[in-house]
Design a protein around this motif. Structure first.
Motif, mmCIF file in Angstrom:
data_model
loop_
_atom_site.group_PDB
_atom_site.id
_atom_site.type_symbol
_atom_site.label_atom_id
_atom_site.label_comp_id
_atom_site.label_asym_id
_atom_site.label_seq_id
_atom_site.Cartn_x
_atom_site.Cartn_y
_atom_site.Cartn_z
ATOM 1 N N VAL A 31 0.849 -1.189 0.000
ATOM 2 C CA VAL A 31 0.000 0.000 0.000
ATOM 3 C C VAL A 31 0.889 1.245 0.000
ATOM 4 O O VAL A 31 1.658 1.455 0.932
ATOM 5 N N PRO A 32 0.790 2.061 -1.061
ATOM 6 C CA PRO A 32 1.581 3.290 -1.104
ATOM 7 C C PRO A 32 0.873 4.416 -0.353
ATOM 8 O O PRO A 32 0.383 5.367 -0.948
ATOM 9 N N GLY A 33 0.767 4.286 0.954
ATOM 10 C CA GLY A 33 0.044 5.287 1.738
ATOM 11 C C GLY A 33 -0.268 4.786 3.127
ATOM 12 O O GLY A 33 0.555 4.149 3.765
ATOM 13 N N SER A 34 -1.502 5.034 3.576
ATOM 14 C CA SER A 34 -1.905 4.720 4.949
ATOM 15 C C SER A 34 -2.951 3.609 4.984
ATOM 16 O O SER A 34 -3.785 3.501 4.096
ATOM 17 N N ILE A 35 -2.902 2.823 6.080
ATOM 18 C CA ILE A 35 -3.913 1.793 6.330
ATOM 19 C C ILE A 35 -4.589 2.121 7.654
ATOM 20 O O ILE A 35 -3.921 2.319 8.667
ATOM 21 N N PHE A 36 -5.922 2.182 7.635
ATOM 22 C CA PHE A 36 -6.713 2.412 8.837
ATOM 23 C C PHE A 36 -7.487 1.136 9.139
ATOM 24 O O PHE A 36 -7.889 0.411 8.228
ATOM 25 N N LEU A 37 -7.722 0.866 10.422
ATOM 26 C CA LEU A 37 -8.416 -0.349 10.846
ATOM 27 C C LEU A 37 -9.671 0.009 11.632
ATOM 28 O O LEU A 37 -9.671 0.957 12.414
ATOM 29 N N ALA A 38 -10.728 -0.784 11.427
ATOM 30 C CA ALA A 38 -11.964 -0.617 12.189
ATOM 31 C C ALA A 38 -12.538 -1.986 12.502
ATOM 32 O O ALA A 38 -12.493 -2.891 11.668
ATOM 33 N N LEU A 39 -13.074 -2.125 13.717
ATOM 34 C CA LEU A 39 -13.646 -3.397 14.165
ATOM 35 C C LEU A 39 -15.174 -3.444 14.073
ATOM 36 O O LEU A 39 -15.768 -4.486 14.289
ATOM 37 N N ASP A 40 -15.817 -2.304 13.779
ATOM 38 C CA ASP A 40 -17.271 -2.290 13.646
ATOM 39 C C ASP A 40 -17.684 -1.218 12.645
ATOM 40 O O ASP A 40 -16.874 -0.384 12.232
ATOM 41 N N GLY A 41 -18.941 -1.237 12.252
ATOM 42 C CA GLY A 41 -19.446 -0.335 11.229
ATOM 43 C C GLY A 41 -19.427 1.132 11.623
ATOM 44 O O GLY A 41 -19.101 1.995 10.808
#
Length: 156
Positions: A31-41
């Motif tokens: 990924v040429p950038g940022s990764i964000f994580l979420a566990l719910d909607g």
């Protein structure tokens, strides 16, 4: 002409923390950038509203706001359908696939997920995002050229 490089923002959404970490490990080197994580909607929607990710890879079954609601809210928020949404389902269901695609998802894949499958879907989504960014840039240049006289540098 040299091709411009754009940073990509990716949002990974899954209630299974182990699977979320697995996805992140697969993608973090490409990924040429940022990764964000979420566990719910709900958390995912808040991240979406703050960062407007280019690519969302999400499970369709989520707590607090299910995948279908999340896709609907994302699509009604956008003026253009810029964000590429890849939905991962726990099992193949033709009706669920039809529903999420109609709501605005771009792709539908099922578990168990092979690493190469996820990477291919990501590469295709990232290519689409890059083309859209390039078109927006070219449109901006054309608009600037139409507003400014090239000989005098004065506004038209």
């Amino acid at each position: 002409m040299e091709k411009r490089k754009y940073l990509t923002k990716v949002l990974l959404i899954d209630s299974d923390e182990k699977f979320l970490d697995y996805e992140k490990q697969l993608l973090e080197n490409i990924v040429p950038g940022s990764i964000f994580l979420a566990l719910d909607g709900r958390q995912a929607y808040n991240i979406f509203r703050e960062y407007y990710p280019d690519i969302i890879i999400m499970n369709s079954v989520l707590p607090l706001m299910n995948g279908n609601e999340l896709i609907s809210k994302i699509r009604e928020t956008q003026t253009l359908i810029d964000t590429q949404i890849i939905v991962i389902n726990d099992k193949y269901d033709v009706v669920e696939e039809a529903v999420v695609l109609k709501l605005g998802a771009n792709n539908f894949i099922t578990k168990p997920l092979k690493p190469v499958t996820l990477m291919n879907y990501f590469y295709n989504a990232n290519k689409t995002v890059g083309l859209m960014q390039e078109l927006r840039f070219e449109k901006y240049i054309l608009e600037q050229n139409a507003r400014i006289d090239s000989l005098t540098g004065l506004a038209n």
